[in-house]
Design a protein around this motif. Structure first.
Motif, PDB file in Angstrom:
ATOM      1  N   GLU A 153       0.808  -1.225   0.000  1.00 19.97           N
ATOM      2  CA  GLU A 153       0.000   0.000   0.000  1.00 19.97           C
ATOM      3  C   GLU A 153       0.842   1.277   0.000  1.00 19.97           C
ATOM      4  O   GLU A 153       0.532   2.199  -0.754  1.00 19.97           O
ATOM      5  CB  GLU A 153      -0.974  -0.008   1.175  1.00 19.97           C
ATOM      6  N   PRO A 154       1.923   1.338   0.795  1.00 15.41           N
ATOM      7  CA  PRO A 154       2.731   2.562   0.750  1.00 15.41           C
ATOM      8  C   PRO A 154       3.257   2.885  -0.645  1.00 15.41           C
ATOM      9  O   PRO A 154       3.395   4.052  -1.005  1.00 15.41           O
ATOM     10  CB  PRO A 154       3.898   2.248   1.704  1.00 15.41           C
ATOM     11  N   VAL A 155       3.530   1.835  -1.426  1.00 16.65           N
ATOM     12  CA  VAL A 155       4.077   2.061  -2.773  1.00 16.65           C
ATOM     13  C   VAL A 155       3.023   2.640  -3.705  1.00 16.65           C
ATOM     14  O   VAL A 155       3.301   3.501  -4.532  1.00 16.65           O
ATOM     15  CB  VAL A 155       4.628   0.734  -3.356  1.00 16.65           C
ATOM     16  N   ILE A 156       1.780   2.154  -3.570  1.00 19.87           N
ATOM     17  CA  ILE A 156       0.754   2.584  -4.513  1.00 19.87           C
ATOM     18  C   ILE A 156      -0.085   3.740  -3.986  1.00 19.87           C
ATOM     19  O   ILE A 156      -0.928   4.265  -4.694  1.00 19.87           O
ATOM     20  CB  ILE A 156      -0.162   1.400  -4.922  1.00 19.87           C
ATOM     21  N   LYS A 157       0.153   4.128  -2.754  1.00 18.87           N
ATOM     22  CA  LYS A 157      -0.619   5.236  -2.199  1.00 18.87           C
ATOM     23  C   LYS A 157      -0.469   6.530  -3.008  1.00 18.87           C
ATOM     24  O   LYS A 157      -1.463   7.214  -3.247  1.00 18.87           O
ATOM     25  CB  LYS A 157      -0.225   5.478  -0.744  1.00 18.87           C
ATOM     26  N   PRO A 158       0.761   6.860  -3.445  1.00 17.71           N
ATOM     27  CA  PRO A 158       0.894   8.084  -4.242  1.00 17.71           C
ATOM     28  C   PRO A 158       0.074   8.067  -5.528  1.00 17.71           C
ATOM     29  O   PRO A 158      -0.181   9.105  -6.129  1.00 17.71           O
ATOM     30  CB  PRO A 158       2.398   8.134  -4.568  1.00 17.71           C
ATOM     31  N   LEU A 159      -0.356   6.876  -5.963  1.00 22.49           N
ATOM     32  CA  LEU A 159      -1.180   6.795  -7.169  1.00 22.49           C
ATOM     33  C   LEU A 159      -2.649   6.931  -6.822  1.00 22.49           C
ATOM     34  O   LEU A 159      -3.499   6.931  -7.700  1.00 22.49           O
ATOM     35  CB  LEU A 159      -0.975   5.456  -7.884  1.00 22.49           C
ATOM     36  N   GLY A 160      -2.952   7.008  -5.522  1.00 23.94           N
ATOM     37  CA  GLY A 160      -4.332   7.123  -5.094  1.00 23.94           C
ATOM     38  C   GLY A 160      -4.981   5.779  -4.840  1.00 23.94           C
ATOM     39  O   GLY A 160      -6.187   5.700  -4.657  1.00 23.94           O
TER      40      GLY A 160
ATOM     41  N   PRO B 256     -11.771   6.369   4.034  1.00 21.52           N
ATOM     42  CA  PRO B 256     -11.778   6.648   5.474  1.00 21.52           C
ATOM     43  C   PRO B 256     -10.939   7.883   5.837  1.00 21.52           C
ATOM     44  O   PRO B 256     -11.175   8.500   6.863  1.00 21.52           O
ATOM     45  CB  PRO B 256     -11.188   5.383   6.084  1.00 21.52           C
ATOM     46  N   VAL B 257      -9.997   8.254   5.024  1.00 22.50           N
ATOM     47  CA  VAL B 257      -9.143   9.403   5.354  1.00 22.50           C
ATOM     48  C   VAL B 257      -9.850  10.714   5.062  1.00 22.50           C
ATOM     49  O   VAL B 257      -9.939  11.610   5.884  1.00 22.50           O
ATOM     50  CB  VAL B 257      -7.811   9.327   4.583  1.00 22.50           C
ATOM     51  N   THR B 258     -10.401  10.817   3.854  1.00 30.52           N
ATOM     52  CA  THR B 258     -11.013  12.086   3.465  1.00 30.52           C
ATOM     53  C   THR B 258     -12.482  12.156   3.842  1.00 30.52           C
ATOM     54  O   THR B 258     -13.047  13.237   3.932  1.00 30.52           O
ATOM     55  CB  THR B 258     -10.921  12.288   1.948  1.00 30.52           C
TER      56      THR B 258
ATOM     57  N   PRO C 267     -15.908  10.169  -1.302  1.00 32.63           N
ATOM     58  CA  PRO C 267     -15.931   8.896  -2.034  1.00 32.63           C
ATOM     59  C   PRO C 267     -14.516   8.374  -2.310  1.00 32.63           C
ATOM     60  O   PRO C 267     -13.592   9.165  -2.525  1.00 32.63           O
ATOM     61  CB  PRO C 267     -16.664   9.237  -3.331  1.00 32.63           C
ATOM     62  N   ARG C 268     -14.400   7.050  -2.257  1.00 34.20           N
ATOM     63  CA  ARG C 268     -13.115   6.395  -2.498  1.00 34.20           C
ATOM     64  C   ARG C 268     -12.660   6.599  -3.949  1.00 34.20           C
ATOM     65  O   ARG C 268     -11.540   6.955  -4.236  1.00 34.20           O
ATOM     66  CB  ARG C 268     -13.287   4.906  -2.191  1.00 34.20           C
ATOM     67  N   PHE C 269     -13.618   6.359  -4.869  1.00 33.42           N
ATOM     68  CA  PHE C 269     -13.255   6.437  -6.286  1.00 33.42           C
ATOM     69  C   PHE C 269     -13.546   7.823  -6.842  1.00 33.42           C
ATOM     70  O   PHE C 269     -14.540   8.044  -7.513  1.00 33.42           O
ATOM     71  CB  PHE C 269     -13.967   5.349  -7.095  1.00 33.42           C
ATOM     72  N   THR C 270     -12.675   8.761  -6.515  1.00 34.36           N
ATOM     73  CA  THR C 270     -12.787  10.102  -7.066  1.00 34.36           C
ATOM     74  C   THR C 270     -12.346  10.041  -8.523  1.00 34.36           C
ATOM     75  O   THR C 270     -11.692   9.085  -8.927  1.00 34.36           O
ATOM     76  CB  THR C 270     -11.862  11.060  -6.308  1.00 34.36           C
TER      77      THR C 270
END
Lengths: 67, 702
Positions: B582-589, B637-639, B642-645
């Protein structure tokens, strides 16, 4: 050569390519007819030994024509 | 005991060779590989007469014994390897009567090799229409071999040809070519050493021992030593040989041609060419054709694809009622059956696309496309011949990469192989469809153009642009010193032969099913294991945990089971990898849920949809509307939004456009490039490109 023109082959400048061209019927002494060129002038379509062939300009340039 | 002969079928491309092969063998043919290399070997059996069967080998189309492409090399090997499994008892050479001259070149070479040859003279009807007539008896006499007139399109003359092949065919006694005096001694030496029947065979050993893999290293050294002593290099004598042969051929033709053809016999072809290769209309027609082809591919394929989908869903539920529950059942039900289904579902699209491509080839139009596109493609480091693989790549990269074998130049071919997987294939479509539906409103501009359709087309264009730019990059990086040829015959236009089209469809589809199939099944089993097993504690506690979490909420039994499935996936090994990355792909959203889908779709992209369905507790639904609504409702959960912006959606779309998520393609690339270097480079490049672009898109949009 311009499209529509006809010329006689006299030889080749590139020995390696010559072997291939000869196989396809570009023989010294035979007639080539320049049928037409592709858009942007390259490759070209010619008629030689009774059938149509396409080749690139740089390849065609190794054929020496008799004038 | 029936006799079994081996007969090799040779001839120039476009001379009707495959039609003849299809006529002789019908559907009793199989495609295999020549040992050690990846050229398709088409063989078929044929009953010649009461006592004789024949195994017919269809060799690749060639102009002479001197090969230009990978495919052509096999011909020299087959015809000179006397101990080889495919060494023929007899050769049938097919020649086009309208252009006998160039067909006879190869024939005279075979005669000089001392092989028994039968000449099948095709297209006599076309020749007759243009008032060209031949004295066939005289031709047979002058060449010293049997000549049979056939019509490969209609199947005329097959019985005579079979009878001739079944009878005793003796090698012609003619000697057409005499090697130059200077090398006579060397040829004798080779002939003695290898115990060869003819001097010309020795000449071939001297010319191209590189193309004869059956020679042992010390035999090769022997030849090399002679070549060095002679100051001999390939090509040195080829030109002289060809001229000598054509002189002989001309003499023969002068004797047998009764009336020569009118100059304008292919007048219709010339007129058509004027339009089809026109600098404006040529391209307009090509792109309109392409557009129509893709429209029909998607339109016609929809119905059979839906049927296949329903069929496999039915099979799955049928199995779940019949088989006892347990790991084996789970493997079959959730691993193997969907795996096979995932392959079968693409058959309609691939079959339809190849129907069109083979139609274009049969009519002679493809040669014009190659001619039209050559200059443009060359700017990108490819050749006009790369157009066909690139177009095929929009159905499936696997047959497309196999189609690159017609490209003579290694560099052109490598670049084409490298960039073909960037063309959006049909496996990306289900992923695109769901994501586009999710982030683009179903509105129409001017009441006509659908925004979603535009987005979809944009993705295809994006893939195409990436392919071209990558080719440009490769052109600058790859350094290969090899002369490229583009000398190509422009065949006259003709009506396609439908049975040839049919056979092409069957062959290409088979190639896809078996090549892609074995990899996809193997990987889907591995992924199934990863996604269904995990640390035993967490897996066994799944029901317990879900029950506690949902107690009192009064959800239905089905919803509960779906939650359990989602919980299990989350805690499986695949889930663990998803969370770990997840940390690797987090910057991709992306979050870990998308991460799991990325992993499971590594084997084949389309698995994305079913994984998403499972992980969002939808059970095993394939209904896009259900999945779409569920994804829309997913909360980040962070923002708290919606998850899929749109940013996440676009980022995913771009990722799927570029990423190399197809094990089967990698396997085919490995096979075609004979090593792991290029598939690895491709995997790293495409994944890197996908990551960087998705990162850029997300960071800009979010």
């Amino acid at each position: 050569m311009k499209p529509g023109e006809t010329a006689v082959i006299s030889g080749f400048t590139d020995e390696l390519l010559a072997a291939k061209l000869l196989e396809m019927g570009f023989l010294p002494g035979t007639v080539v007819h320049f049928n037409y060129s592709a858009p942007f002038g390259d490759p070209v379509c010619v008629n030689v030994s009774g059938y149509d062939l396409s080749l690139r300009l740089e390849e065609a340039a190794t054929i020496i024509l008799l004038n | 005991m029936r006799r079994r002969l081996k007969i090799a079928l040779v001839g120039k491309p476009n001379s009707g060779k495959s039609s003849l092969f299809n006529y002789l063998t019908g559907l009793k043919q199989k495609v295999g590989n020549f040992p050690g290399i990846t050229v398709d070997k088409r063989t078929g059996s044929c009953r010649l007469d009461e006592a004789t069967d024949a195994e017919i080998i269809d060799l690749p189309g060639i102009y002479s014994l001197y090969p230009r492409t990978l495919d052509e090399k096999i011909v020299v090997e087959t015809l000179t390897d006397r101990n080889g499994a495919d060494y023929p008892d007899c050769i049938a050479i097919i020649a086009d009567a309208t252009n006998l001259k160039s067909c006879l070149l190869l024939l005279t070479q075979l005669v000089d090799l001392g092989l028994p040859v039968v000449l099948a003279l095709n297209m006599m009807d076309v020749a007759a229409r243009s008032e060209l007539s031949l004295d066939v008896k005289k031709l047979a006499l002058q060449l010293g071999l049997p000549v049979i007139m056939i019509n490969a399109r209609r199947g005329h003359g097959m019985d005579q040809l079979k009878r001739q092949l079944a009878g005793e065919v003796k090698p012609s006694e003619k000697k057409v070519f005499e090697a130059a005096n200077g090398i006579h001694e060397s040829l004798m030496e080779i002939q003695r050493h290898f115990n060869l029947a003819t001097g010309y065979e020795a000449f071939q050993y001297l010319q191209q021992s590189d193309n004869m893999p059956f020679l042992k290293p010390d035999d090769r050294a022997f030849i090399r030593e002679i070549a060095q002593r002679q100051n001999f290099f390939p090509y040195k004598y080829q030109g002289a040989e060809t001229i000598q042969r054509y002189a002989f051929i001309q003499k023969v033709l002068d004797n047998v041609i009764i009336q020569s053809a009118r100059k304008d016999w292919n007048g219709a072809t010339t007129k058509l060419d004027r339009v089809l290769t026109h600098k404006v209309w040529g391209y307009v027609i090509f792109f309109v054709l392409l557009f129509l082809i893709f429209q029909s591919v998607f339109a016609f394929a929809q119905i059979p694809m839906d049927a296949i989908d329903r069929g496999f869903a039915g099979l799955s539920s049928f199995l779940s009622n019949r088989l006892p529950a347990g790991p084996l059942f789970e493997l079959i039900h959730s691993g193997i059956v969907p795996g096979i289904g995932g392959i079968i579902i693409f058959i309609p699209q691939i079959a339809i696309l190849f129907a069109f491509i083979s139609l274009l080839e049969e009519t002679g139009y493809m040669a014009r496309v190659v001619f039209l596109m050559d200059k443009i493609m060359r700017k990108f480091g490819m050749s006009g011949r790369s157009v066909v693989p690139l177009i095929s790549g929009m159905a499936c990269a696997i047959p497309a990469i196999m189609a690159t074998r017609t490209i003579e130049n290694w560099k052109d071919r490598l670049i084409t192989i490298f960039v073909t997987p960037l063309m959006s294939c049909s496996a990306r479509l289900p992923v695109f469809a769901i994501l586009v539906a999710l982030i683009i409103p179903p509105e129409r501009v001017f009441g006509l153009i659908s925004l979603q359709g535009m987005a979809l087309m944009g993705l295809y264009l994006l893939g195409f642009t990436a392919a071209m730019l990558s080719a440009l990059l490769m052109k600058a990086i790859v350094r290969v010193r090899e002369k490229s040829y583009f000398i190509m015959e422009m065949p006259a236009y003709r009506v396609p032969k439908w049975s040839n089209v049919g056979i092409t469809i069957v062959e290409k589809t088979k190639a896809f099913v078996f090549e892609a199939g074995k990899v996809i099944i193997a990987v889907s089993i591995i992924l199934w294991v990863l996604a269904s097993y995990g640390p035993p504690d967490a897996m066994n506690g799944a029901r317990q945990a879900v029950r506690e979490a949902t107690s009192g909420s009064g959800i239905s039994e089905q919803a509960y089971e779906n939650r359990v499935a989602a919980y299990k996936l989350e805690h499986s090994y695949a889930g663990a990898i998803g969370k770990w990355m997840e940390p690797v792909i987090k910057p991709l959203g992306f979050d870990w849920k998308i991460g799991i889908a990325l992993i499971t779709s590594f084997a084949a992209r389309e698995v994305f949809v079913s994984t998403i369905a499972t992980i969002y507790s939808l059970g095993s639904t394939d209904d896009n509307v259900t999945i779409k609504d569920r994804l829309k409702a997913e909360i980040n959960p962070v923002t708290g939004g919606p998850r899929f912006t749109p940013a996440v959606g676009f980022s995913l779309l771009v990722f799927y456009t570029f990423a190399m998520q197809c094990m089967s393609t990698l396997a085919v690339v490995k096979r075609e490039t004979k090593g792991w270097k290029w598939p690895f480079a491709q995997l790293i490049y495409m994944t890197g490109l996908a990551y960087a672009s998705a990162l850029l898109v997300y960071q800009v949009l979010a």
